[in-house]
Enzyme design. Structure first.
Site, PDB file in Angstrom:
ATOM      1  CG  HIS A  54       5.121 -29.268   4.825  1.00 49.14           C
ATOM      2  ND1 HIS A  54       5.777 -30.466   4.607  1.00 49.14           N
ATOM      3  CD2 HIS A  54       5.619 -28.771   5.980  1.00 49.14           C
ATOM      4  CE1 HIS A  54       6.609 -30.692   5.616  1.00 49.14           C
ATOM      5  NE2 HIS A  54       6.536 -29.679   6.450  1.00 49.14           N
ATOM      6  CE  LYS A  72     -11.348   2.753   0.851  1.00 47.17           C
ATOM      7  NZ  LYS A  72     -10.696   3.675   1.764  1.00 47.17           N
ATOM      8  CD  GLU A  91      -3.175   0.865   2.127  1.00 46.22           C
ATOM      9  OE1 GLU A  91      -2.809   1.120   3.284  1.00 46.22           O
ATOM     10  OE2 GLU A  91      -4.364   0.586   1.846  1.00 46.22           O
TER      11      GLU A  91
HETATM   12  O1  F6P Z   1      -8.795   1.571   2.221  1.00 42.95           O
HETATM   13  C1  F6P Z   1      -7.494   1.532   2.672  1.00 42.95           C
HETATM   14  C2  F6P Z   1      -7.387   2.113   4.059  1.00 42.95           C
HETATM   15  O2  F6P Z   1      -7.605   3.483   4.028  1.00 42.95           O
HETATM   16  C3  F6P Z   1      -6.043   1.791   4.706  1.00 42.95           C
HETATM   17  O3  F6P Z   1      -5.047   2.667   4.335  1.00 42.95           O
HETATM   18  C4  F6P Z   1      -6.405   1.854   6.158  1.00 42.95           C
HETATM   19  O4  F6P Z   1      -5.451   1.241   6.974  1.00 42.95           O
HETATM   20  C5  F6P Z   1      -7.733   1.133   6.144  1.00 42.95           C
HETATM   21  O5  F6P Z   1      -8.342   1.522   4.930  1.00 42.95           O
HETATM   22  C6  F6P Z   1      -8.639   1.461   7.282  1.00 42.95           C
HETATM   23  O6  F6P Z   1      -8.924   2.830   7.339  1.00 42.95           O
HETATM   24  P1  F6P Z   1      -9.564   3.497   8.601  1.00 42.95           P
HETATM   25  O7  F6P Z   1      -8.651   3.291   9.748  1.00 42.95           O
HETATM   26  O8  F6P Z   1      -9.715   4.941   8.243  1.00 42.95           O
HETATM   27  O9  F6P Z   1     -10.890   2.829   8.843  1.00 42.95           O
END
Ligand code: F6P
Length: 539
Positions: free
Chosen positions: A383, A502, A352
């Site tokens: 394994h 998203k 990421e």
């Molecule tokens: O969608 C990725 C992300 O933003 C990550 O970088 C982050 O760790 C995760 O989602 C959770 O985000 P949040 O802590 O804002 O819920």
């Protein structure tokens, strides 16, 4: 192409005909290519390098202005340029006596105020003073979060389980992340609503996965208790976030909120209040030991000469393998079951952060960047996928991570089991490097029994797996990621690549809920039609 880059290309050509077994077979190889910091040894002697390559990699670091870039990171400059903010995870582990003012914030004082509030919460939970809606003490803590708000605490809790103090042994910890409710639905069948506390962890407080799990948890509490939402949230939820106003709008009260700051990246956040489950598990002293180990690695990163600087060298070896040896797969192989979640944690940390193809200035990057990382507990992976490591067509670089000592003062059979793990770790690193030259019997074998070797690996050996050493190990990887980003010229602290999915999912929820009014690509429309068809058959 820069001067240092072309020198490295020449070295890659010079070494291309040499097998790793020839490179290894030189005097003082281990002594000159293994590096130490406190309880950690980093052995690079099984990498396809020689002294000339190391000095050329160090020249590359200098050419890319690594030293000022490290200072910029640690002093709180806005190294996250696309979000115009600092990336100050190292500040979360500064001792109380340190001083750091960034963007008008007294960072150290705020960090320690939050640590003190965490300590109050932990003590209340440990001492049975945090009580549920019928007045019973808490017995189960469920962390609801995903990505950085899940993987770090989960990994550290598992790795340090043996360091739990007496006071925490009555508390069971659980982690829930998956948006489909799989983990939560099973867990809720077992838990007692009167004695369960949820830690709602979300930096943004906008992650749908986490909010969906939290809504199910609230429903469950309401169904079981018949009480109102406000009261239940007050007694059964702690919120951890960098967006307190959103958390309050959701229903959390300020008294049960722990804050951290925008300058803590999600995947770098286990050191912040996101680490609350760790502190509940190993106590505040254990959590502070973890922070101290990471801080010690920060100091080493800042102060050690690059010729012996572990994060810098680990990063440069990665650059060598990716950009000059054409290796784009990286296996993380802990030889210790307590580190079962380390591969998943590092997958997020590395991919990421550096899975990017656009530079800081927005232009395309000419070279390859982050490889594909994956991993598994090493002995189990032997394994499963080691066949590919030994005889496949894919070049893979491996990190072996292992403690030298374990089960001190325990049953001798357990000590023998650790010896077994150590022997396997050393054997695999040896065979991957040497291939069937590791055999000494001189027997001719058919091709399907041959081992090519020549797969490079690093061994990271900890004296022992303690909270302190684990803190150091994690910080080592964090800084490694930063160094690679500096060399590639990218910003490792944003993650724009996860946003579009998203948004499209939100649109699709509408399409799934009301059938007709949408026009997606034929592949998506085909699946939507199939789902609607099957649902129709259900009714
Ligand atoms: O969608 C990725 C992300 O933003 C990550 O970088 C982050 O760790 C995760 O989602 C959770 O985000 P949040 O802590 O804002 O819920």
């Amino acid at each position: 192409m820069t001067h240092a880059w072309s020198k490295l290309e020449q070295s890659a050509a010079r070494l291309s005909a040499q097998h790793l077994r020839e490179l290894i077979d030189t005097d003082q190889r281990f002594e000159s290519l293994s590096f130490r910091h406190e309880g950690m040894l980093m052995d690079l002697s099984r990498q396809r390098i020689d002294a000339k390559v190391i000095s050329e990699l160090l020249a590359l670091a200098e050419e890319r202005q690594l030293k000022p870039a490290i200072t910029a990171l640690l002093e709180g400059e806005h190294v996250n340029n696309t979000e115009d903010r600092a990336a100050l995870h190292s500040a979360l582990r500064l001792p109380k006596s340190a001083q750091l003012r960034v963007d008008d914030q007294d960072v150290v004082s705020d960090v320690h105020k939050t640590l003190d509030r965490m300590e109050q919460f932990v003590n209340q939970i440990h001492q049975g003073q945090w009580r549920g809606y019928t007045g019973k003490p808490i017995t189960d803590v469920v962390n609801i979060g995903v990505g950085g708000s899940d993987l770090g605490p989960l990994m550290v809790c598992e790795a340090t389980n043996q360091f739990r103090p007496e006071a925490s042994l009555n508390i069971d910890l659980h982690f829930v992340s998956s948006m489909d409710g799989s983990q939560l639905s099973n867990l809720l069948l077992e838990l007692d609503s009167e004695t369960t506390l949820f830690v709602l962890s979300s930096k943004s407080f906008g992650t749908i996965d986490t909010l969906a799990n939290a809504a199910t948890a609230v429903d469950w509490l309401q169904e079981r208790s018949g009480l109102n939402r406000e009261l239940l949230i007050k007694q059964h939820f702690i919120g951890v976030t960098a967006a307190p106003e959103k958390a309050v709008a959701w229903g959390l009260s300020e008294e049960t909120l722990l804050e951290f700051w925008e300058w803590t990246g999600g995947r770098y956040s286990l050191w912040s209040a996101i680490g609350l489950p760790i502190a509940i598990s190993i106590g505040m002293q254990g959590f502070r030991d973890l922070l101290a180990g990471a801080h010690s690695m920060d100091k080493h990163f800042e102060e050690a000469d690059f010729t012996s600087n572990l994060p810098v060298l680990l990063a440069l070896i990665g650059i060598w393998n990716i950009n000059f040896q054409d290796i784009h797969a990286h296996a993380i192989l802990p030889y210790d079951g307590r580190l079962a979640h380390l591969p998943a944690y590092l997958e997020q940390l590395e991919m990421e952060s550096n899975g990017k193809s656009v530079g800081i200035d927005g232009s395309s990057i000419a070279q390859r960047t982050c490889p594909i990382l994956w991993g598994e507990i090493g002995p189990n992976a032997q394994h499963a996928f080691y066949q590919l490591l030994h005889q496949g067509t894919e070049r893979v670089m491996c990190d072996f991570i292992v403690p030298a000592r374990r089960y001190i003062d325990r049953e001798s059979s357990l000590q023998e089991q650790h010896q077994l793990a150590l022997a396997n770790c050393l054997a695999q690193a040896r065979v991957l490097a040497l291939g069937d030259a590791a055999l000494t019997d001189g027997v001719e074998r058919p091709t399907w029994q041959r081992y090519f070797g020549n797969q490079p690996s690093t061994v990271l050996m900890l004296d022992e797996l303690t909270p302190y050493n684990l803190g150091s190990l994690i910080a080592l990887y964090e800084h490694k990621v930063y160094v690679q980003a500096v060399i590639w010229g990218i910003n490792p602290f944003d993650q724009w690549g996860v946003e579009l999915g998203k948004k499209v999912a939100n649109d699709l929820i509408t399409a799934l809920n009301n059938s007709a009014d949408h026009q997606y690509d034929p592949a998506t429309e085909g699946l939507l039609a199939e789902i609607q068809n099957l649902r129709g058959n259900e009714q």
